[in-house]
Design a protein around this motif. Structure first.
Motif, PDB file in Angstrom:
ATOM      1  N   ALA A  84     -14.478 -54.624 -24.105  1.00 39.15           N
ATOM      2  CA  ALA A  84     -13.852 -55.685 -24.904  1.00 39.15           C
ATOM      3  C   ALA A  84     -14.387 -57.054 -24.506  1.00 39.15           C
ATOM      4  CB  ALA A  84     -12.336 -55.634 -24.724  1.00 39.15           C
ATOM      5  N   ALA A  85     -14.595 -57.254 -23.193  1.00 38.78           N
ATOM      6  CA  ALA A  85     -15.115 -58.529 -22.712  1.00 38.78           C
ATOM      7  C   ALA A  85     -16.529 -58.762 -23.209  1.00 38.78           C
ATOM      8  CB  ALA A  85     -15.077 -58.561 -21.192  1.00 38.78           C
ATOM      9  N   ARG A 133     -17.833 -57.623 -25.910  1.00 38.07           N
ATOM     10  CA  ARG A 133     -17.826 -57.916 -27.338  1.00 38.07           C
ATOM     11  C   ARG A 133     -17.534 -59.392 -27.597  1.00 38.07           C
ATOM     12  NH1 ARG A 133     -14.964 -52.916 -27.963  1.00 38.07           N
ATOM     13  NH2 ARG A 133     -13.020 -54.100 -28.149  1.00 38.07           N
ATOM     14  N   LYS A 134     -16.784 -60.007 -26.657  1.00 38.85           N
ATOM     15  CA  LYS A 134     -16.416 -61.415 -26.815  1.00 38.85           C
ATOM     16  C   LYS A 134     -17.581 -62.352 -26.509  1.00 38.85           C
ATOM     17  CE  LYS A 134     -11.891 -61.302 -27.704  1.00 38.85           C
ATOM     18  NZ  LYS A 134     -11.220 -62.065 -28.779  1.00 38.85           N
ATOM     19  N   GLY A 135     -18.510 -61.875 -25.684  1.00 39.37           N
ATOM     20  CA  GLY A 135     -19.622 -62.743 -25.298  1.00 39.37           C
ATOM     21  C   GLY A 135     -20.549 -62.036 -24.349  1.00 39.37           C
ATOM     22  N   SER A 136     -21.385 -62.783 -23.674  1.00 38.05           N
ATOM     23  CA  SER A 136     -22.376 -62.205 -22.765  1.00 38.05           C
ATOM     24  C   SER A 136     -21.728 -61.770 -21.461  1.00 38.05           C
ATOM     25  CB  SER A 136     -23.471 -63.226 -22.470  1.00 38.05           C
ATOM     26  OG  SER A 136     -22.937 -64.302 -21.724  1.00 38.05           O
ATOM     27  N   LYS A 137     -22.471 -60.962 -20.699  1.00 35.63           N
ATOM     28  CA  LYS A 137     -21.974 -60.513 -19.396  1.00 35.63           C
ATOM     29  C   LYS A 137     -21.758 -61.685 -18.451  1.00 35.63           C
ATOM     30  CE  LYS A 137     -23.757 -55.782 -19.183  1.00 35.63           C
ATOM     31  NZ  LYS A 137     -24.579 -54.838 -18.388  1.00 35.63           N
ATOM     32  N   GLN A 138     -22.542 -62.750 -18.637  1.00 38.01           N
ATOM     33  CA  GLN A 138     -22.417 -63.897 -17.756  1.00 38.01           C
ATOM     34  C   GLN A 138     -21.055 -64.581 -17.892  1.00 38.01           C
ATOM     35  OE1 GLN A 138     -25.230 -63.135 -19.417  1.00 38.01           O
ATOM     36  NE2 GLN A 138     -26.406 -62.599 -17.580  1.00 38.01           N
ATOM     37  N   LEU A 139     -20.367 -64.382 -19.010  1.00 42.78           N
ATOM     38  CA  LEU A 139     -19.059 -64.996 -19.223  1.00 42.78           C
ATOM     39  C   LEU A 139     -17.915 -64.026 -18.932  1.00 42.78           C
ATOM     40  CD1 LEU A 139     -19.826 -66.886 -22.564  1.00 42.78           C
ATOM     41  CD2 LEU A 139     -19.821 -67.822 -20.247  1.00 42.78           C
ATOM     42  N   LEU A 140     -18.258 -62.896 -18.323  1.00 41.44           N
ATOM     43  CA  LEU A 140     -17.248 -61.873 -18.069  1.00 41.44           C
ATOM     44  C   LEU A 140     -16.092 -62.417 -17.240  1.00 41.44           C
ATOM     45  CD1 LEU A 140     -16.187 -58.937 -18.030  1.00 41.44           C
ATOM     46  CD2 LEU A 140     -17.686 -58.523 -16.056  1.00 41.44           C
ATOM     47  N   GLY A 141     -16.408 -63.094 -16.149  1.00 39.06           N
ATOM     48  CA  GLY A 141     -15.361 -63.598 -15.270  1.00 39.06           C
ATOM     49  C   GLY A 141     -14.422 -64.540 -15.981  1.00 39.06           C
ATOM     50  N   PHE A 162     -13.770 -64.659 -19.185  1.00 33.04           N
ATOM     51  CA  PHE A 162     -12.951 -63.905 -20.132  1.00 33.04           C
ATOM     52  C   PHE A 162     -11.797 -63.205 -19.422  1.00 33.04           C
ATOM     53  CE2 PHE A 162     -11.980 -59.686 -21.837  1.00 33.04           C
ATOM     54  CZ  PHE A 162     -11.489 -60.014 -23.096  1.00 33.04           C
ATOM     55  N   LEU A 163     -12.075 -62.586 -18.282  1.00 26.04           N
ATOM     56  CA  LEU A 163     -11.038 -61.837 -17.558  1.00 26.04           C
ATOM     57  C   LEU A 163      -9.926 -62.753 -17.063  1.00 26.04           C
ATOM     58  CD1 LEU A 163     -13.300 -59.376 -15.526  1.00 26.04           C
ATOM     59  CD2 LEU A 163     -11.887 -58.841 -17.514  1.00 26.04           C
TER      60      LEU A 163
END
Length: 526
Positions: free
Chosen positions: A73-74, A76-84, A86-87
């Motif tokens: 889901a994270a 889908r919201k954006g790149s892996k670099q923005l994972l933190g 988003f969480l």
């Protein structure tokens, strides 16, 4: 700065960047793997990798912090670099938790590099551009030391040590560097065996930790600038923090030694335990009642080489770990006292300043006419005040308190035990070792011994009596427990802990008596 890991181990460029306070990116690559470690003024601020298993999402799934669905889901919201980010916004992680996991991720990216003996590295000097919240603060000395702890390739350690016959000594201002690293008790012990000029082989001979572990520890100290190699030809003054003069280098073969402390030759006194015990208790008497020179079996004019040779011989002979299989507590306690007193004697006499002060006490150079003729006991805490031995004991004590607060009782015991070994006359160390030991029913007998010893050393500390009373209460020795609580109240009449413990004991005794009376009534003949 660039190079090959076959020529330079990763600890070298890391330590250089740290020592020079440089800013930039260290790129390390082997085959298709590429890792980047970012620095600002010598401090590690982040690490990343192109290995999929080392990205933040994979790490969080591995430790059970998020599910694969949440990661998907994270993404889908954006790149892996923005994972933190988003969480945190999704309330899956707190902001401070994210920082902790970024630290963990960076560490787990860096540590495997210490097992690489091939690959290349390049340090690119320049400003580091990182997004808000990504900039961390990781201690480079701690990264290096922990990375070396995790090395599983002995060849890398051997390469770092450059041979077992090398002479080593302390670097300038090594104490400040030691304070940056969270040392384990065994590592502090190895450090305490280094003096103005020591062969690696001599430390391996004395260490009970085994060849591989001791070599890793020494390599860690070398890689973090705590100790250094002594140059074969050097006109420079000694760099040790003490006033000791470094003796000139004299090429000679490394001494032969048996690495297994517990192994015995046919002529070893342990084959005849009666003889061995007699020697141990005779040495104990010497440790308690004679001066340091008598203890080491040398004259008052003995040179540093002679002191060192005698100490290493005796320390190996009376090392407690040689008799670990015995159940005789009195014998083990005797060995602990002998071993720690030998170390204290050597630490005092190997430094000219402390040796001169000690000599003046022995030979009455500054004594008043009313002074007693008997030399000071060698296990007196004042003898080696301010010595490295006491600093290491205190370091282990602080680490033990940390372990105790974290309820890591096994590690706390090891730390406090090392403090007691280094400073057996310190009541506080004895008390906390007893506290840690009392957490396990199997160790309560030894806990009692250390509480009793703490009370002998410091008779007017109510806290020690309360601890011993609580121990007796836990094992059902209520009379003894009551006696200790009352002793504490005699020393400190308004001590709330002692009052509460005594009241609780008396209350439980009352309930026990009522229960016993009820049981008697139940079976009374009618």
């Amino acid at each position: 700065m660039k190079g090959k890991l076959s020529d330079q181990l990763i600890s070298e460029p890391l330590n250089t960047i740290y020592a020079k306070g440089q800013t930039g990116v260290l790129v390390v690559y082997r085959g298709t793997i590429e890792k980047k470690v970012f620095f600002e003024q010598g401090c590690c601020v982040l690490a990343n990798s192109n290995v999929p298993e080392e990205d933040l999402g994979g790490l969080l799934i591995k430790i059970g912090k998020i599910t694969p669905d949440q990661l998907e889901a994270a993404e889908r919201k954006g790149s892996k670099q923005l994972l933190g980010k988003f969480l945190v916004e999704a309330n899956i992680l707190m902001a401070d938790e994210l920082t902790d996991f970024l630290v963990l991720q960076s560490q787990e990216i860096i540590y495997p590099i210490f097992n690489w003996n091939s690959g290349e590295f390049e340090f690119q000097i320049g400003a580091v551009s990182l997004r808000d919240g990504q900039k961390l603060s990781l201690s480079v000395p701690n990264l290096i030391f922990e990375g070396i702890r995790r090395i599983n390739n002995p060849e890398i350690v051997h390469k770092g040590l450059r041979g077992l016959d090398k002479l080593i000594r302390f670097c300038p201002h090594y104490e400040s560097k030691v304070s940056e690293i969270f040392l384990k008790p065994d590592e502090a012990f190895v450090l305490s065996r280094v003096d103005a000029s020591t062969r690696i082989s001599e430390i391996l001979q004395l260490s009970p930790l085994g060849l591989e572990v001791t070599q890793k520890i020494l390599y860690g100290f070398l890689s973090t600038g705590i100790i250094e190699f002594v140059s074969p030809v050097s006109d420079s003054p000694p760099v040790a923090s003490t006033a000791t003069k470094t003796r000139p280098y004299r090429p000679s073969p490394a001494p032969e030694f048996n690495l297994e402390i517990g192994s015995q030759s046919k002529e070893d006194p342990e084959d005849d335990m009666g003889t061995a015990k007699a020697e141990i208790f005779l040495m104990l008497d010497t440790a308690k009642n004679r001066n340091y020179y008598d203890l080491l079996g040398v004259s008052a004019t003995a040179a540093s080489d002679e002191l060192k040779k005698s100490y290493y011989t005796l320390a190996k002979k009376f090392h407690p770990d040689r008799y670990h299989h015995l159940k005789d507590t009195e014998l083990k306690n005797a060995l602990e006292i002998i071993f720690s007193t030998l170390a204290q004697a050597y630490d005092t006499l190997k430094v000219p300043a402390t040796r001169g002060s000690y000599d003046s006490k022995i030979y009455k150079l500054d004594a008043t006419p009313s002074a007693e003729d008997k030399p000071p006991r060698v296990n007196s805490p004042s003898t080696a005040a301010g010595s490295g031995q006491q600093k290491l004991a205190e370091l282990n004590y602080r680490q033990g308190r940390g372990y105790l607060d974290q309820q890591d009782y096994w590690s706390a015991i090891q730390a406090f035990r090392q403090s007691v070994r280094l400073e057996p006359g310190n009541a506080r160390y004895r008390y906390y070792l007893g506290v840690a030991l009392s957490k396990n029913p199997k160790w309560r007998r030894e806990a009692e011994e250390h509480f009793v010893k703490a009370i002998e050393i410091e008779q007017f500390n109510a806290e020690y009596y309360i601890a011993l009373g609580a121990l007796y209460k836990d094992v059902g020795m209520l009379k003894r427990a009551e006696s200790q609580f009352k002793q504490a109240l005699q020393i400190s009449p308004h001590n709330a802990a002692a009052q509460e413990a005594l009241e609780g004991l008396q209350e439980s005794n009352g309930k026990g008596s009522k229960a016993l009376n009820s049981l008697k009534n139940l079976f009374r003949k009618r």
